[in-house]
Motif scaffolding. Structure first.
Motif, mmCIF file in Angstrom:
data_model
loop_
_atom_site.group_PDB
_atom_site.id
_atom_site.type_symbol
_atom_site.label_atom_id
_atom_site.label_comp_id
_atom_site.label_asym_id
_atom_site.label_seq_id
_atom_site.Cartn_x
_atom_site.Cartn_y
_atom_site.Cartn_z
ATOM 1 N N VAL B 9 52.553 -94.985 19.625
ATOM 2 C CA VAL B 9 51.638 -95.173 18.491
ATOM 3 C C VAL B 9 52.026 -94.262 17.348
ATOM 4 C CG1 VAL B 9 49.278 -94.750 17.724
ATOM 5 C CG2 VAL B 9 49.697 -96.075 19.789
ATOM 6 N N SER B 10 52.312 -92.976 17.664
ATOM 7 C CA SER B 10 52.615 -92.068 16.566
ATOM 8 C C SER B 10 53.929 -92.444 15.902
ATOM 9 C CB SER B 10 52.617 -90.607 17.033
ATOM 10 O OG SER B 10 53.015 -90.506 18.349
ATOM 11 N N GLN B 11 54.880 -92.962 16.691
ATOM 12 C CA GLN B 11 56.144 -93.399 16.102
ATOM 13 C C GLN B 11 55.928 -94.569 15.151
ATOM 14 O OE1 GLN B 11 59.130 -94.472 18.885
ATOM 15 N NE2 GLN B 11 60.173 -92.502 18.723
ATOM 16 N N MET B 12 55.128 -95.511 15.635
ATOM 17 C CA MET B 12 54.818 -96.686 14.829
ATOM 18 C C MET B 12 54.137 -96.259 13.530
ATOM 19 S SD MET B 12 55.495 -99.704 16.164
ATOM 20 C CE MET B 12 54.235 -100.765 15.461
ATOM 21 N N ALA B 13 53.193 -95.319 13.706
ATOM 22 C CA ALA B 13 52.385 -94.887 12.573
ATOM 23 C C ALA B 13 53.240 -94.202 11.526
ATOM 24 C CB ALA B 13 51.293 -93.944 13.058
ATOM 25 N N ALA B 14 54.203 -93.427 11.991
ATOM 26 C CA ALA B 14 55.022 -92.663 11.052
ATOM 27 C C ALA B 14 55.787 -93.590 10.118
ATOM 28 C CB ALA B 14 55.988 -91.777 11.827
ATOM 29 N N ALA B 15 56.115 -94.773 10.621
ATOM 30 C CA ALA B 15 56.931 -95.698 9.842
ATOM 31 C C ALA B 15 56.211 -96.214 8.605
ATOM 32 C CB ALA B 15 57.370 -96.860 10.714
ATOM 33 N N MET B 50 39.476 -84.300 3.153
ATOM 34 C CA MET B 50 40.251 -83.071 2.974
ATOM 35 C C MET B 50 41.741 -83.391 2.872
ATOM 36 S SD MET B 50 38.329 -80.615 5.654
ATOM 37 C CE MET B 50 36.706 -79.960 5.328
ATOM 38 N N CYS B 51 42.178 -84.396 3.636
ATOM 39 C CA CYS B 51 43.577 -84.820 3.599
ATOM 40 C C CYS B 51 43.878 -85.662 2.366
ATOM 41 C CB CYS B 51 43.923 -85.664 4.823
ATOM 42 S SG CYS B 51 43.968 -84.742 6.341
ATOM 43 N N GLY B 52 42.835 -86.090 1.671
ATOM 44 C CA GLY B 52 43.023 -86.966 0.519
ATOM 45 C C GLY B 52 43.380 -88.382 0.914
ATOM 46 N N PHE B 91 47.142 -88.663 14.598
ATOM 47 C CA PHE B 91 47.610 -89.879 13.946
ATOM 48 C C PHE B 91 48.011 -89.606 12.490
ATOM 49 C CE2 PHE B 91 46.504 -93.760 11.520
ATOM 50 C CZ PHE B 91 47.363 -94.656 12.127
ATOM 51 N N THR B 92 47.149 -88.851 11.779
ATOM 52 C CA THR B 92 47.477 -88.563 10.370
ATOM 53 C C THR B 92 48.681 -87.627 10.306
ATOM 54 O OG1 THR B 92 45.880 -86.762 10.351
ATOM 55 C CG2 THR B 92 45.128 -88.872 9.519
ATOM 56 N N LYS B 93 48.785 -86.753 11.295
ATOM 57 C CA LYS B 93 49.919 -85.826 11.337
ATOM 58 C C LYS B 93 51.217 -86.622 11.420
ATOM 59 C CE LYS B 93 51.407 -81.633 13.637
ATOM 60 N NZ LYS B 93 51.285 -80.835 14.853
ATOM 61 N N ALA B 94 51.211 -87.671 12.255
ATOM 62 C CA ALA B 94 52.391 -88.508 12.406
ATOM 63 C C ALA B 94 52.752 -89.205 11.090
ATOM 64 C CB ALA B 94 52.159 -89.540 13.496
ATOM 65 N N LYS B 206 41.481 -69.766 2.593
ATOM 66 C CA LYS B 206 41.431 -70.703 1.479
ATOM 67 C C LYS B 206 41.639 -72.157 1.890
ATOM 68 C CE LYS B 206 41.050 -67.817 -2.099
ATOM 69 N NZ LYS B 206 42.055 -66.734 -2.149
ATOM 70 N N GLN B 207 42.332 -72.310 3.036
ATOM 71 C CA GLN B 207 42.765 -73.655 3.424
ATOM 72 C C GLN B 207 41.748 -74.304 4.382
ATOM 73 O OE1 GLN B 207 45.494 -75.729 2.706
ATOM 74 N NE2 GLN B 207 44.418 -77.129 4.076
ATOM 75 N N ALA B 208 41.204 -75.458 3.986
ATOM 76 C CA ALA B 208 40.306 -76.189 4.885
ATOM 77 C C ALA B 208 41.130 -76.815 6.011
ATOM 78 C CB ALA B 208 39.569 -77.265 4.120
ATOM 79 N N THR B 209 40.621 -76.746 7.221
ATOM 80 C CA THR B 209 41.317 -77.332 8.372
ATOM 81 C C THR B 209 40.388 -78.310 9.077
ATOM 82 O OG1 THR B 209 40.556 -75.611 9.842
ATOM 83 C CG2 THR B 209 42.680 -75.239 8.768
ATOM 84 N N GLU B 210 40.895 -78.908 10.164
ATOM 85 C CA GLU B 210 40.054 -79.831 10.922
ATOM 86 C C GLU B 210 38.847 -79.135 11.541
ATOM 87 O OE1 GLU B 210 43.435 -79.751 11.185
ATOM 88 O OE2 GLU B 210 44.110 -79.838 13.267
ATOM 89 N N LEU B 211 38.967 -77.824 11.792
ATOM 90 C CA LEU B 211 37.816 -77.080 12.310
ATOM 91 C C LEU B 211 36.685 -77.106 11.282
ATOM 92 C CD1 LEU B 211 36.395 -75.188 14.327
ATOM 93 C CD2 LEU B 211 37.573 -73.274 13.247
ATOM 94 N N ASP B 212 37.036 -76.909 10.008
ATOM 95 C CA ASP B 212 36.014 -76.934 8.958
ATOM 96 C C ASP B 212 35.328 -78.301 8.900
ATOM 97 O OD1 ASP B 212 36.502 -74.268 7.434
ATOM 98 O OD2 ASP B 212 38.487 -75.123 7.812
ATOM 99 N N ALA B 213 36.151 -79.346 9.034
ATOM 100 C CA ALA B 213 35.593 -80.696 9.003
ATOM 101 C C ALA B 213 34.628 -80.904 10.164
ATOM 102 C CB ALA B 213 36.723 -81.726 9.063
ATOM 103 N N LEU B 214 35.027 -80.434 11.325
ATOM 104 C CA LEU B 214 34.208 -80.634 12.526
ATOM 105 C C LEU B 214 32.899 -79.853 12.416
ATOM 106 C CD1 LEU B 214 34.142 -81.829 15.414
ATOM 107 C CD2 LEU B 214 35.138 -79.697 16.208
#
Lengths: 469, 259
Positions: B9-15, B50-52, B91-94, B206-214
């Motif tokens: 899935v991550s390979q597919m997603a990266a494409a 946060m990721c835009g 998934f977004t990382k990929a 300064k940097q928002a992360t997934e922890l902040d989102a959660l």
């Protein structure tokens, strides 16, 4: 006058209504013509007493309806004929293993000189009968355990329980059947069930839990069935690769529907008939008795058979159906029609035509399908009069179409839609009849009019089923 | 999902780049969604903002059953369907979108630990209050959960869900807890989060992360959702830096777009 035994008559198969009535397939055995026929026929007799021996649980009032006709007989041939009919009626109740008829002259003080006593010697079925089968199909193996209590309360009521334990799915059903005494065709039945099925052509898995109540009765030449059904349906996608359209259908729904079915069947057999026709009309209205599914569904089935020379039979069938959503909700994938496969339009894969999404077939809201068959005995007729008679060769031509309707377009556009892009196929094959219930087919098919997205089965195709186009 | 499938899935997603028509599915906002599902959904929405990454929120009564894991929310991106925050982050990382790249290994481990804390304490507490507190279950959770279905299916499904959650609570050892103990656990969790946050704008400065989102997803939902008792919200309100943290994220990522 001596004793006349009627036991040479062939025993009828025990069958309940769930197997379909096949009595019409069995040629009524002719009463053996005795040389003394004229003498006996003219002799007036009176049936004085009718005994039924061997009753255990069965209530006598139930049987008095079935044997009442015997008293009306006024000559010996009539007695034999009516006794035979009464015997058939008794066997049809599905509560006796064996029924023998003994006709004798009346004995005792009040015996008339021309008085007859008719005795039915019956053997009741066991209180509880069980069956055990294994089934393989649809990439799944299952074990089916059946329990039947014929004659639970002594008036031909039947309680059946079936449990199927499969490698993937478990299903069960409990059903209670009660006929009206004296009118076996008028009956009520109540069912409770849970059925799970996997449908790989749609990548969907469906679990139905439901209750239904059914009333069956004959009316003129037809059999009518009225039914209420309440089903809790759970749909889920089969695996992670299911298309998004299937995912959108996932979840729970409750269907409560009233349905009516009418059947006129004048065929001599339900599988490989030689003559007669069939008309079946079924309509279902869901949503007015509760639940969250609303639709009106109509479908019909017509079959006509005609014997030709050399034992060949020409058979034509036509099916059609329409599903109209009521209200603003779209129809559910579980209610739509599916077409294609070895039991409908041959040469196409099972239920693999019409609207689809990423290779998952979504079914259609309207369909028609027609079939023309020419059945002939096997070439050179091997095994004639025995095993070979179970086989037929057939040439077939199937055609049909399945699509969704856009209800803004009007009926003209709908008809046009059904008439364009017709799928059809032709070919030949061998049909094997299995009892009076099912048939197997091995066909060589040539599919034509294939539309993009349809999955075909070009060449040999094997099919097994109960209902065939 | 198996490892091989995940890798595929991550390979597919990266494409493929992030499409414009990405959709997030959640239960009906007004009548159906429950506190815990809303919190999880809001966390994912905050993360994607946060990721835009643009995403359209779609409400479906059967969202829970459409989700491949049976959990809310899930996103439909191109041909991919991914549910829950963890897999969505992967998934977004990929696809080349990440918030935690600048963190070092120690910080990343710390972030994971705090995320686990939120899952184990806040999410479990939300589920406990929803389904194990009889008043909340009877007045809010069961009626809302069963709202899309007709009688008697709604009742059956709601009781089925309640039974399932209660069984899970027993499995994680929360079955015997009282409501007061659960509130106390929430307080402790907030205490830990509040200490970690301190005076920083986000958990890792300064940097928002997934922890902040959660954390935002859960705290904001707890603060803004009306339950039979306000106790849960009160516990969170006593940590002023968490309150201003929520306000900050709301202003930065949700203002003038609406949540």
């Amino acid at each position: 006058m001596g004793t006349v035994h009627a036991r040479s008559l062939d025993p009828l198969p025990m069958h309940g209504p769930e197997l379909g009535v096949q009595a019409d397939d069995i040629e009524a055995p002719e009463i053996e013509q005795e040389p003394k026929q004229e003498v006996l026929e003219n002799k007036d007799v009176v049936v004085q007493r009718v005994h039924i021996d061997g009753l255990g649980r069965t209530k006598e009032d139930l049987l008095s309806y079935e044997i009442a006709e015997v008293f009306r007989a006024n000559n010996l041939i009539d007695v034999m004929r009516r006794s035979h009919e009464a015997r058939q009626k008794l066997l049809r109740l599905g509560i006796f293993r064996k029924v023998e008829v003994v006709i004798d002259t009346s004995q005792g003080e009040d015996a008339l000189p021309n008085g007859l006593d008719v005795t039915f010697e019956v053997t009741e079925l066991r209180r509880l009968t069980g069956s055990y089968n294994t089934m393989v199909g649809n990439n799944e193996g299952s074990m089916v355990l059946g329990l039947k209590l014929p004659n639970v309360f002594g008036r031909a009521e039947k309680l059946t329980f079936q449990f199927s334990y499969g490698t993937k799915e478990t299903s069960y059903g409990l059903s209670f059947f009660k006929p009206q005494p004296g009118h076996f065709e008028r009956n009520v039945s109540v069912n409770v069930y849970k059925v799970t099925g996997q449908f790989p052509w749609s990548s969907i898995r469906e679990t139905d839990r439901g209750i239904s109540a059914e009333l069956g009765f004959p009316l003129w030449k037809t059999n009518q069935t009225l039914k209420w059904e309440g089903v809790w349906r759970e749909l889920g996608s089969l695996g992670q690769t299911a298309s998004f359209a299937i995912r959108e259908e996932s979840g729970h729904s409750l269907k409560s529907s009233l349905s009516h079915a009418m059947v006129i069947d004048s065929r001599n057999s339900s599988i490989l008939p030689r003559k007669g026709g069939l008309l079946k009309i079924h309509q279902e209205l869901a949503g007015y008795t509760g639940g969250d599914t609303s639709f009106l569904k109509e479908d019909f089935e017509i079959q006509l058979n005609k014997s030709l020379i050399w034992d060949s039979v020409l058979s034509a069938s036509l099916w059609g159906g329409l599903l109209l959503p009521i209200g603003d909700k779209t129809t559910c994938i579980a209610d739509r029609f599916y077409l294609g496969g070895p039991t409908s339009i041959r040469g196409f894969s099972m239920y693999s035509m019409g609207p689809q999404s990423d290779g998952d077939y979504l079914g259609g809201e309207v369909y028609w399908a027609g079939g023309l068959h020419l059945y002939t005995p096997l070439p050179f007729r091997p095994g004639r009069g025995g095993f070979g008679d179970l086989f037929r060769t057939h040439f077939f031509l199937n055609a049909g179409n399945l699509c969704n309707l856009n209800y803004g377009e009007g009926p003209q556009a709908h008809l046009k839609k059904l008439a364009e892009c017709i799928r059809w196929s032709y070919g030949l094959g061998i049909v094997l009849r299995l009892g009076n219930i099912a048939r197997l087919e091995l066909n060589y098919c040539i599919p034509m009019g294939v539309q993009s997205g349809d999955r075909i089965c070009d060449g040999f195709q094997f099919g097994a089923g109960i209902r065939f186009l | 999902m198996s490892l091989a499938a995940e890798a595929f899935v991550s390979q597919m997603a990266a494409a493929e780049p992030w499409p414009e028509n990405a959709t997030l599915y959640q239960p009906l906002k007004d009548d159906q969604i429950l506190l815990s599902d809303h919190a999880s959904s809001l966390a994912v929405q905050a993360y994607l903002r946060m990721c835009g990454l643009p995403v359209q929120v779609v409400c479906r009564a059967n969202a829970e059953y459409m989700s491949p894991s049976g959990k809310i929310p899930f996103i439909h991106v191109g041909n991919q369907v991914v549910s829950e925050l963890g897999p969505i982050v992967q998934f977004t990382k990929a696809k080349g979108h990440t918030l935690s790249d600048s963190l070092d290994d120690v910080q990343r481990a710390e972030m994971k630990a705090y995320m686990e804390l939120v899952y184990n304490m806040l999410l479990t507490a939300e589920l406990y209050v929803q389904w194990c507190d009889d008043a909340t279950a009877a007045e809010i959770s069961r009626p809302r959960y069963s709202s899309p279905y007709s009688w008697p299916l709604g009742k059956i499904l709601a009781y089925q869900k309640q039974w399932e959650v209660r069984r899970k609570m027993n499995a994680v050892g929360w079955g015997g807890k009282s409501l007061e103990q659960v509130y106390e656990d929430v307080s402790q969790c907030c205490q830990a989060l509040s200490q970690r946050l301190g005076t920083q704008p986000y958990f890792f400065n300064k940097q928002a992360t997934e922890l902040d989102a959660l954390v935002f997803g859960h705290l904001f939902t707890i603060l803004t959702t009306r339950l039979t008792s306000t106790e849960l919200a009160e516990r969170v309100k006593s940590y002023s830096n968490l309150l201003s943290f929520c306000r900050r994220i709301e202003q930065t990522y949700f203002e003038d777009k609406g949540s």
